[in-house]
Design a protein around this motif. Sequence first.
Motif, PDB file in Angstrom:
ATOM      1  N   LEU A   1       0.893  -1.090  -0.078  1.00  0.00           N
ATOM      2  CA  LEU A   1       0.074   0.077   0.084  1.00  0.00           C
ATOM      3  C   LEU A   1       0.857   1.269   0.045  1.00  0.00           C
ATOM      4  O   LEU A   1       1.873   1.315   0.608  1.00  0.00           O
ATOM      5  CB  LEU A   1      -0.740   0.256   1.198  1.00  0.00           C
ATOM      6  N   VAL A   2       0.569   2.271  -0.705  1.00  0.00           N
ATOM      7  CA  VAL A   2       1.353   3.391  -0.768  1.00  0.00           C
ATOM      8  C   VAL A   2       0.312   4.612  -0.712  1.00  0.00           C
ATOM      9  O   VAL A   2      -1.078   4.698  -0.954  1.00  0.00           O
ATOM     10  CB  VAL A   2       2.185   3.523  -2.235  1.00  0.00           C
TER      11      VAL A   2
ATOM     12  N   THR B   1      -7.794  -9.383  -0.476  1.00  0.00           N
ATOM     13  CA  THR B   1      -8.883  -8.714   0.052  1.00  0.00           C
ATOM     14  C   THR B   1      -8.681  -7.332  -0.240  1.00  0.00           C
ATOM     15  O   THR B   1      -9.623  -6.460  -0.183  1.00  0.00           O
ATOM     16  CB  THR B   1      -8.431  -8.758   1.539  1.00  0.00           C
ATOM     17  N   VAL B   2      -7.788  -6.926  -1.102  1.00  0.00           N
ATOM     18  CA  VAL B   2      -7.254  -5.529  -1.539  1.00  0.00           C
ATOM     19  C   VAL B   2      -8.164  -4.982  -2.817  1.00  0.00           C
ATOM     20  O   VAL B   2      -8.456  -3.945  -2.725  1.00  0.00           O
ATOM     21  CB  VAL B   2      -6.101  -4.962  -1.804  1.00  0.00           C
ATOM     22  N   HIS B   3      -8.394  -5.721  -3.726  1.00  0.00           N
ATOM     23  CA  HIS B   3      -8.952  -5.477  -4.769  1.00  0.00           C
ATOM     24  C   HIS B   3     -10.721  -5.430  -4.692  1.00  0.00           C
ATOM     25  O   HIS B   3     -11.267  -6.730  -4.715  1.00  0.00           O
ATOM     26  CB  HIS B   3      -8.570  -6.198  -6.027  1.00  0.00           C
TER      27      HIS B   3
ATOM     28  N   PRO C   1      -7.687   0.322  -2.122  1.00  0.00           N
ATOM     29  CA  PRO C   1      -6.763   1.236  -1.863  1.00  0.00           C
ATOM     30  C   PRO C   1      -5.566   1.452  -2.984  1.00  0.00           C
ATOM     31  O   PRO C   1      -5.299   0.428  -3.507  1.00  0.00           O
ATOM     32  CB  PRO C   1      -6.038   0.879  -0.329  1.00  0.00           C
ATOM     33  N   LEU C   2      -4.924   2.776  -2.813  1.00  0.00           N
ATOM     34  CA  LEU C   2      -3.872   2.790  -3.740  1.00  0.00           C
ATOM     35  C   LEU C   2      -2.677   1.842  -3.467  1.00  0.00           C
ATOM     36  O   LEU C   2      -2.135   1.795  -2.107  1.00  0.00           O
ATOM     37  CB  LEU C   2      -3.131   4.267  -3.717  1.00  0.00           C
TER      38      LEU C   2
ATOM     39  N   ASN D   1      -6.577   0.576  -8.555  1.00  0.00           N
ATOM     40  CA  ASN D   1      -5.918   1.673  -8.081  1.00  0.00           C
ATOM     41  C   ASN D   1      -4.677   1.679  -7.958  1.00  0.00           C
ATOM     42  O   ASN D   1      -4.083   1.023  -6.650  1.00  0.00           O
ATOM     43  CB  ASN D   1      -6.887   2.193  -6.749  1.00  0.00           C
ATOM     44  N   GLU D   2      -3.861   1.986  -8.745  1.00  0.00           N
ATOM     45  CA  GLU D   2      -2.414   1.690  -8.616  1.00  0.00           C
ATOM     46  C   GLU D   2      -1.276   2.417  -9.252  1.00  0.00           C
ATOM     47  O   GLU D   2      -1.745   3.422  -9.954  1.00  0.00           O
ATOM     48  CB  GLU D   2      -2.274   0.536  -9.580  1.00  0.00           C
TER      49      GLU D   2
END
Length: 179
Positions: free
Chosen positions: A13-14, A28-30, A35-36, A120-121
């Motif tokens: 994460l950034v 779980t992130v997508h 989140p970026l 979101n990358e």
Amino acid sequence: MSLSTLQHDSVILVDDAGRQIGTAQKNTVHTLDTPLHLAFSCYVFNSHGQVLITRRSLAKTTWPGVWTNSFCGHPLPGEDPDDAVRRRAQLELGLDLDQLKVVAPQFRYRATDASGIVENELCPVYRATTTAEPRVNPDEVMEFAWTDTSALHRAARDAPWAFSPWMVLQLRELGAHDA
């Protein structure tokens, strides 16, 4: 360096400045509110100057069956970015890469798939060469083609819906000289 199983399932994460602020489990992130996080894209060229494009497997969660750049992925926590690109080239395409270089270090995008899942990358874009033919992993890639960059640019301009949104944006940013 040996990477743990937890690391293999994590993304970095950034914040808006690209600084690492943590990690999250990849599965779980997508979501609808992703989140970026850090990713990468790569365009692979052969000795004829053609670029490799791939069609995403129908098993992919986002943009299944869509044509895209050679391959994409996420660096693992603690992994050198170049090593991450080379790892993913092997996993998706069975390719060894030559002359790997970053051509758009600050590329960033946000796009929503028809299913509602968001990408979101912060996604540095690489260019590489190879002398081999791909041996695709069917879990990742359903087909591939080598094409001239001018034909790819025209196709992405004329039918952007047939390609991944990140590739369309990258081609606009890079121009004909890099991808």
